[in-house]
Design a protein around this motif. Structure first.
Motif, PDB file in Angstrom:
ATOM      1  N   LEU A 136       0.861  -1.180   0.000  1.00 14.37           N
ATOM      2  CA  LEU A 136       0.000   0.000   0.000  1.00 14.37           C
ATOM      3  C   LEU A 136       0.896   1.227   0.000  1.00 14.37           C
ATOM      4  CD1 LEU A 136      -2.496  -1.348   2.624  1.00 14.37           C
ATOM      5  CD2 LEU A 136      -3.210  -0.549   0.374  1.00 14.37           C
ATOM      6  N   LEU A 137       0.733   2.088  -1.010  1.00 17.63           N
ATOM      7  CA  LEU A 137       1.487   3.331  -1.096  1.00 17.63           C
ATOM      8  C   LEU A 137       0.589   4.441  -0.576  1.00 17.63           C
ATOM      9  CD1 LEU A 137       2.576   1.342  -3.412  1.00 17.63           C
ATOM     10  CD2 LEU A 137       3.569   3.406  -4.415  1.00 17.63           C
ATOM     11  N   VAL A 138       0.980   5.072   0.530  1.00 17.89           N
ATOM     12  CA  VAL A 138       0.083   6.009   1.187  1.00 17.89           C
ATOM     13  C   VAL A 138       0.754   7.371   1.338  1.00 17.89           C
ATOM     14  CG1 VAL A 138      -1.118   4.173   2.424  1.00 17.89           C
ATOM     15  CG2 VAL A 138       0.825   5.297   3.503  1.00 17.89           C
ATOM     16  N   THR A 139      -0.072   8.389   1.423  1.00 16.75           N
ATOM     17  CA  THR A 139       0.401   9.742   1.643  1.00 16.75           C
ATOM     18  C   THR A 139       0.698   9.945   3.123  1.00 16.75           C
ATOM     19  OG1 THR A 139      -1.804  10.663   2.019  1.00 16.75           O
ATOM     20  CG2 THR A 139      -1.061  10.511  -0.268  1.00 16.75           C
ATOM     21  N   GLY A 191      -1.725   8.696   5.598  1.00 17.70           N
ATOM     22  CA  GLY A 191      -1.940   7.264   5.775  1.00 17.70           C
ATOM     23  C   GLY A 191      -2.954   6.677   4.826  1.00 17.70           C
ATOM     24  N   LYS A 192      -3.203   7.344   3.683  1.00 20.31           N
ATOM     25  CA  LYS A 192      -4.226   6.891   2.748  1.00 20.31           C
ATOM     26  C   LYS A 192      -3.658   6.781   1.342  1.00 20.31           C
ATOM     27  CE  LYS A 192      -7.561   9.653   5.358  1.00 20.31           C
ATOM     28  NZ  LYS A 192      -8.516  10.775   5.285  1.00 20.31           N
ATOM     29  N   VAL A 193      -4.213   5.852   0.573  1.00 21.73           N
ATOM     30  CA  VAL A 193      -3.859   5.762  -0.831  1.00 21.73           C
ATOM     31  C   VAL A 193      -4.469   6.942  -1.576  1.00 21.73           C
ATOM     32  CG1 VAL A 193      -3.699   3.253  -0.768  1.00 21.73           C
ATOM     33  CG2 VAL A 193      -5.872   4.325  -1.396  1.00 21.73           C
ATOM     34  N   ARG A 194      -3.865   7.300  -2.714  1.00 18.45           N
ATOM     35  CA  ARG A 194      -4.428   8.369  -3.549  1.00 18.45           C
ATOM     36  C   ARG A 194      -5.485   7.824  -4.492  1.00 18.45           C
ATOM     37  NH1 ARG A 194       0.845  10.057  -6.532  1.00 18.45           N
ATOM     38  NH2 ARG A 194       0.622   7.807  -6.907  1.00 18.45           N
ATOM     39  N   SER A 195      -5.255   6.612  -4.995  1.00 15.62           N
ATOM     40  CA  SER A 195      -6.177   5.960  -5.925  1.00 15.62           C
ATOM     41  C   SER A 195      -5.834   4.480  -5.946  1.00 15.62           C
ATOM     42  CB  SER A 195      -6.034   6.557  -7.334  1.00 15.62           C
ATOM     43  OG  SER A 195      -4.804   6.160  -7.911  1.00 15.62           O
ATOM     44  N   ASP A 196      -6.560   3.721  -6.778  1.00 14.83           N
ATOM     45  CA  ASP A 196      -6.314   2.286  -6.848  1.00 14.83           C
ATOM     46  C   ASP A 196      -4.925   1.956  -7.380  1.00 14.83           C
ATOM     47  OD1 ASP A 196      -7.144   3.235  -9.403  1.00 14.83           O
ATOM     48  OD2 ASP A 196      -7.402   1.159 -10.036  1.00 14.83           O
ATOM     49  N   ALA A 197      -4.276   2.890  -8.067  1.00 11.35           N
ATOM     50  CA  ALA A 197      -2.936   2.650  -8.589  1.00 11.35           C
ATOM     51  C   ALA A 197      -1.908   2.493  -7.470  1.00 11.35           C
ATOM     52  CB  ALA A 197      -2.526   3.784  -9.519  1.00 11.35           C
ATOM     53  N   ASP A 198      -2.242   2.933  -6.262  1.00 11.65           N
ATOM     54  CA  ASP A 198      -1.320   2.848  -5.126  1.00 11.65           C
ATOM     55  C   ASP A 198      -1.477   1.553  -4.338  1.00 11.65           C
ATOM     56  OD1 ASP A 198      -0.394   5.354  -5.797  1.00 11.65           O
ATOM     57  OD2 ASP A 198      -1.730   6.391  -4.409  1.00 11.65           O
ATOM     58  N   PHE A 199      -2.257   0.629  -4.876  1.00 11.16           N
ATOM     59  CA  PHE A 199      -2.505  -0.652  -4.225  1.00 11.16           C
ATOM     60  C   PHE A 199      -1.891  -1.741  -5.109  1.00 11.16           C
ATOM     61  CE2 PHE A 199      -6.142  -3.799  -3.123  1.00 11.16           C
ATOM     62  CZ  PHE A 199      -5.316  -4.473  -2.251  1.00 11.16           C
ATOM     63  N   PRO A 249       3.367   2.802  -8.905  1.00 12.42           N
ATOM     64  CA  PRO A 249       4.386   3.838  -9.114  1.00 12.42           C
ATOM     65  C   PRO A 249       5.642   3.593  -8.275  1.00 12.42           C
ATOM     66  CG  PRO A 249       2.544   4.677  -7.804  1.00 12.42           C
ATOM     67  CD  PRO A 249       2.147   3.332  -8.290  1.00 12.42           C
ATOM     68  N   GLY A 250       6.674   3.079  -8.921  1.00  8.95           N
ATOM     69  CA  GLY A 250       7.928   2.800  -8.233  1.00  8.95           C
ATOM     70  C   GLY A 250       7.974   1.470  -7.520  1.00  8.95           C
ATOM     71  N   ALA A 281       9.815  -5.219  -5.569  1.00  9.12           N
ATOM     72  CA  ALA A 281      10.971  -4.449  -6.022  1.00  9.12           C
ATOM     73  C   ALA A 281      10.596  -2.971  -5.990  1.00  9.12           C
ATOM     74  CB  ALA A 281      11.373  -4.870  -7.428  1.00  9.12           C
ATOM     75  N   VAL A 282      11.363  -2.183  -5.262  1.00 11.53           N
ATOM     76  CA  VAL A 282      11.030  -0.773  -5.058  1.00 11.53           C
ATOM     77  C   VAL A 282      12.170   0.100  -5.577  1.00 11.53           C
ATOM     78  CG1 VAL A 282      10.358   0.984  -3.398  1.00 11.53           C
ATOM     79  CG2 VAL A 282       9.743  -1.406  -2.980  1.00 11.53           C
ATOM     80  N   SER A 283      11.834   1.003  -6.504  1.00  9.85           N
ATOM     81  CA  SER A 283      12.775   2.029  -6.958  1.00  9.85           C
ATOM     82  C   SER A 283      12.381   3.324  -6.275  1.00  9.85           C
ATOM     83  CB  SER A 283      12.718   2.173  -8.483  1.00  9.85           C
ATOM     84  OG  SER A 283      13.147   0.988  -9.116  1.00  9.85           O
ATOM     85  N   LEU A 284      13.090   3.667  -5.238  1.00 10.44           N
ATOM     86  CA  LEU A 284      12.680   4.780  -4.382  1.00 10.44           C
ATOM     87  C   LEU A 284      12.643   6.103  -5.146  1.00 10.44           C
ATOM     88  CD1 LEU A 284      14.645   3.748  -1.179  1.00 10.44           C
ATOM     89  CD2 LEU A 284      12.196   3.504  -1.598  1.00 10.44           C
ATOM     90  N   ASN A 285      13.541   6.282  -6.124  1.00  9.56           N
ATOM     91  CA  ASN A 285      13.540   7.522  -6.899  1.00  9.56           C
ATOM     92  C   ASN A 285      12.303   7.661  -7.771  1.00  9.56           C
ATOM     93  OD1 ASN A 285      15.939   8.308  -5.816  1.00  9.56           O
ATOM     94  ND2 ASN A 285      17.202   7.767  -7.583  1.00  9.56           N
ATOM     95  N   ALA A 286      11.644   6.532  -8.067  1.00  6.63           N
ATOM     96  CA  ALA A 286      10.465   6.558  -8.921  1.00  6.63           C
ATOM     97  C   ALA A 286       9.161   6.687  -8.133  1.00  6.63           C
ATOM     98  CB  ALA A 286      10.420   5.302  -9.788  1.00  6.63           C
ATOM     99  N   VAL A 287       9.242   6.667  -6.817  1.00  6.19           N
ATOM    100  CA  VAL A 287       8.037   6.802  -5.986  1.00  6.19           C
ATOM    101  C   VAL A 287       7.602   8.267  -6.001  1.00  6.19           C
ATOM    102  CG1 VAL A 287       7.088   6.556  -3.663  1.00  6.19           C
ATOM    103  CG2 VAL A 287       8.711   4.861  -4.541  1.00  6.19           C
ATOM    104  N   PRO A 288       6.334   8.555  -6.317  1.00  8.59           N
ATOM    105  CA  PRO A 288       5.879   9.942  -6.386  1.00  8.59           C
ATOM    106  C   PRO A 288       6.146  10.711  -5.097  1.00  8.59           C
ATOM    107  CG  PRO A 288       4.238   8.469  -7.317  1.00  8.59           C
ATOM    108  CD  PRO A 288       5.281   7.601  -6.702  1.00  8.59           C
ATOM    109  N   ALA A 289       6.378  12.006  -5.238  1.00  7.60           N
ATOM    110  CA  ALA A 289       6.785  12.838  -4.106  1.00  7.60           C
ATOM    111  C   ALA A 289       5.734  12.892  -3.016  1.00  7.60           C
ATOM    112  CB  ALA A 289       7.118  14.248  -4.596  1.00  7.60           C
ATOM    113  N   ASP A 290       4.459  12.716  -3.367  1.00 12.65           N
ATOM    114  CA  ASP A 290       3.413  12.806  -2.345  1.00 12.65           C
ATOM    115  C   ASP A 290       3.142  11.467  -1.662  1.00 12.65           C
ATOM    116  OD1 ASP A 290       2.402  11.840  -4.713  1.00 12.65           O
ATOM    117  OD2 ASP A 290       0.457  12.833  -4.529  1.00 12.65           O
ATOM    118  N   ILE A 291       3.878  10.427  -2.028  1.00 10.96           N
ATOM    119  CA  ILE A 291       3.792   9.153  -1.305  1.00 10.96           C
ATOM    120  C   ILE A 291       4.798   9.192  -0.165  1.00 10.96           C
ATOM    121  CG2 ILE A 291       4.203   6.671  -1.427  1.00 10.96           C
ATOM    122  CD1 ILE A 291       1.583   7.544  -2.686  1.00 10.96           C
ATOM    123  N   ASP A 292       4.301   9.022   1.049  1.00 12.71           N
ATOM    124  CA  ASP A 292       5.137   9.143   2.242  1.00 12.71           C
ATOM    125  C   ASP A 292       5.616   7.800   2.764  1.00 12.71           C
ATOM    126  OD1 ASP A 292       6.125  11.070   4.367  1.00 12.71           O
ATOM    127  OD2 ASP A 292       4.971   9.692   5.621  1.00 12.71           O
TER     128      ASP A 292
END
Length: 431
Positions: free
Chosen positions: A33-36, A39-47, A56-57, A72-83
C-alpha cells in the motif's frame, strides 16, 4: 551483513533500489500500500497486489512455486506525495493464522540480493494478515521500519483503513471475508469475485448498521453482536437538570444550556468485572482494562494519552492514571480535556478501552463513559454499553470539531486490540 530489526526499530536506506521479501512456511501473498502522509492511498494505482502487480515505483516480482512474491522498489520513482510504502503479508488460508507456523521473516535487500535488514515478526498468534514493515521518507531520505501489526476482519478491513472502499456484493456472491481481492479494482469482474475494491483516497464514514468486521488486531472476525442493530444517530442537547443518556451513535454539542461553550471537561470511564459462581463462592475475574484517548489531525494519529504517557505532548489532555482491576464505585479511569488548549490541527479525539490481558467484554459488565463539566464536576452525558461482546477493545466515544463547536458522539463499537498501539491503526473508520 544484514542488520536485525526489532518491532518499532528503523534504519536508513542508502541505496535507491531495494527488494522486500518474506520467508515463511505457509502459503501467503505479499502486497503493498502506497500512502500519503495522511496514511491513505491516492487511488487504486497505489494498491499493489497479485492482480495489479505494478504501481508507481513498486513492482511485484513472481517467486518460485510455494514462495511469496517479492516487492521491487525504486525509491527515486516513488511519487513525491507518497510518504510510506507498507508491505503486507496475507496467508492464503484465511482460516489459518501465523501462530501455527514459525514466525515470518521480512527481508530488505539491495538490487544485487545482498540483505540489508531482517525483521523476525515475533508475537503473532491468531493473525492471518500483518503489516510486516514500511519504507518511509524522513527529511529527504528513505528509511525502513519494522511494524509487525496484525489485522482482524480480513483484507477488506486492511484496505478500508488505508482509504479503499469495499463495495460488498449480495451475500450469496461474496468471497470469504478474509480473502484478498481477486480482480483489479477498476475491472468489471464476475459476480463471484466480490467483494470489490475501489479506492477513494479517504477514510470511509463511521460504520453504519450493517458494518461488521473490525480492522486491525489480527483476530478472526466475530459474529455480528446485538450492538450492531440499527441505532439512533440524532443529536440531542445538554440539560442542566439531568445528564443526557446517550444511545449508540447519538451526538451532543458541548455547549451548556444558554449556548455557553464548555472549555474543560472530564471523560470518566468505568466498568465492573463479571463475577462467576464456583464451588467455594463467587469469584471475580482478574481483568485489566485501560482507557486511552487518541488525538487525530484529520485521519492521522497525532498524539495520545494512556497509562504509558499520562499527558499529551501539548498538555491539553491528561490521563489520571491506571486502574488495574475496575473495582470500586464510579469512574475507574478519568481523562481530563482542556478544549481551549487543543491545537488547531487536532480535529477529533477517540476514547477507547482495551483489555491488556486479552479478556473480552463478555467478562465485563456496567461499562460506561460519561462526560463531566470540569468546572463544577456536574455529569452532562452518559453512554452505557451493552455487555456480552466478544471483543478485547471498545471505541467508547469521540469528541470532534464541527466548525467552531466541539461535539461528542457515543460509539460503542468493538474490535480486537490489547493495547493502544494495536488499536490506533483500526480507528480510522470512526473519524
Amino acid at each position: 551483513m544484514s542488520a536485525t530489526l526489532a518491532k518499532g526499530q528503523n534504519g536508513p536506506l542508502a541505496t535507491n533500489d531495494v527488494v522486500i521479501s518474506v520467508q515463511l512456511s505457509a502459503p501467503a501473498d505479499l502486497s503493498a500500500l502506497l500512502v500519503t502522509e495522511r496514511g491513505k492511498v491516492r487511488s487504486d494505482a497505489d494498491f499493489v497486489f497479485f492482480n495489479q502487480p505494478n504501481g508507481p515505483g513498486v513492482n511485484l516480482q513472481p517467486a518460485p512455486a510455494g514462495q511469496p512474491a517479492s516487492l521491487a522498489v525504486s525509491l527515486n520513482a516513488v511519487p513525491a506525495d507518497i510518504d510510506q510504502i507498507r508491505a503486507v503479508i496475507t496467508l492464503d488460508d484465511a482460516s489459518s493464522n501465523f501462530g501455527r507456523t514459525a514466525p515470518p521473516v521480512a527481508v530488505v535487500s539491495d538490487a544485487g540480493g545482498n540483505p540489508l535488514y531482517e525483521y523476525r515478526i515475533d508475537g503473532l498468534d491468531t493473525e492471518s494478515i500483518v503489516i510486516a514493515l514500511e519504507l518511509y521518507r524522513r527529511q529527504g531520505s528513505w528509511k525502513v521500519r519494522a511494524v509487525g501489526q496484525g489485522y482482524a476482519g480480513g483484507f477488506a478491513a486492511l484496505v478500508t483503513d488505508h482509504g479503499v472502499t469495499v463495495d460488498e456484493a449480495p451475500a450469496a456472491q461474496q468471497a470469504p471475508p478474509q480473502a484478498p481481492p481477486t480482480h483489479h479494482p477498476q475491472q468489471t469482474a464476475p459476480a463471484q469475485q466480490s467483494p470489490q475494491y475501489a479506492s477513494t483516497g479517504s477514510y470511509p464514514p463511521p460504520p453504519g448498521p450493517g458494518y461488521a468486521p473490525p480492522a486491525g488486531g489480527g483476530y478472526p472476525p466475530p459474529p455480528a453482536p446485538p450492538q450492531q442493530a440499527a441505532q439512533p444517530t440524532g443529536e440531542v442537547s445538554l440539560s442542566k437538570d439531568r445528564p443526557v443518556s446517550l444511545q449508540k451513535g447519538q451526538r451532543v454539542t458541548l455547549r451548556k444550556e444558554g449556548g455557553q461553550a464548555l472549555t474543560f471537561v472530564k471523560m470518566g470511564l468505568g466498568w465492573d468485572p463479571v463475577q462467576t459462581r464456583g464451588m467455594f463462592g463467587n469469584r471475580t475475574v482478574d481483568i485489566d482494562l485501560d482507557a486511552s484517548v487518541i488525538m487525530f489531525a484529520d485521519g492521522n494519529p497525532a498524539d495520545y494519552a494512556y497509562y504509558g504517557q499520562l499527558s499529551s505532548k501539548d498538555g491539553s489532555v491528561r490521563h489520571q492514571g491506571d486502574n488495574l482491576t475496575g473495582e470500586g464505585e464510579g469512574d475507574d479511569e478519568v481523562i481530563l480535556v482542556d478544549l481551549t488548549r487543543i491545537p488547531a490541527h487536532i480535529t477529533s479525539l477517540v476514547f477507547i478501552v482495551t483489555s491488556y490481558k486479552g479478556h473480552t467484554f463478555e467478562q465485563v459488565r456496567n461499562a460506561f463513559c460519561r462526560l463531566v463539566d470540569g468546572s463544577n464536576n456536574a455529569e452532562l452525558a452518559r453512554y452505557t454499553m451493552a455487555g456480552g461482546m466478544p471483543f478485547t477493545a471498545m471505541a467508547m466515544a469521540k469528541v470532534f470539531r464541527v466548525g467552531g463547536d466541539w461535539k461528542m458522539q457515543a460509539l460503542g463499537e468493538g474490535f480486537q486490540a490489547k493495547h493502544p498501539g494495536e488499536a490506533i491503526p483500526q480507528l480510522g473508520r470512526f473519524l
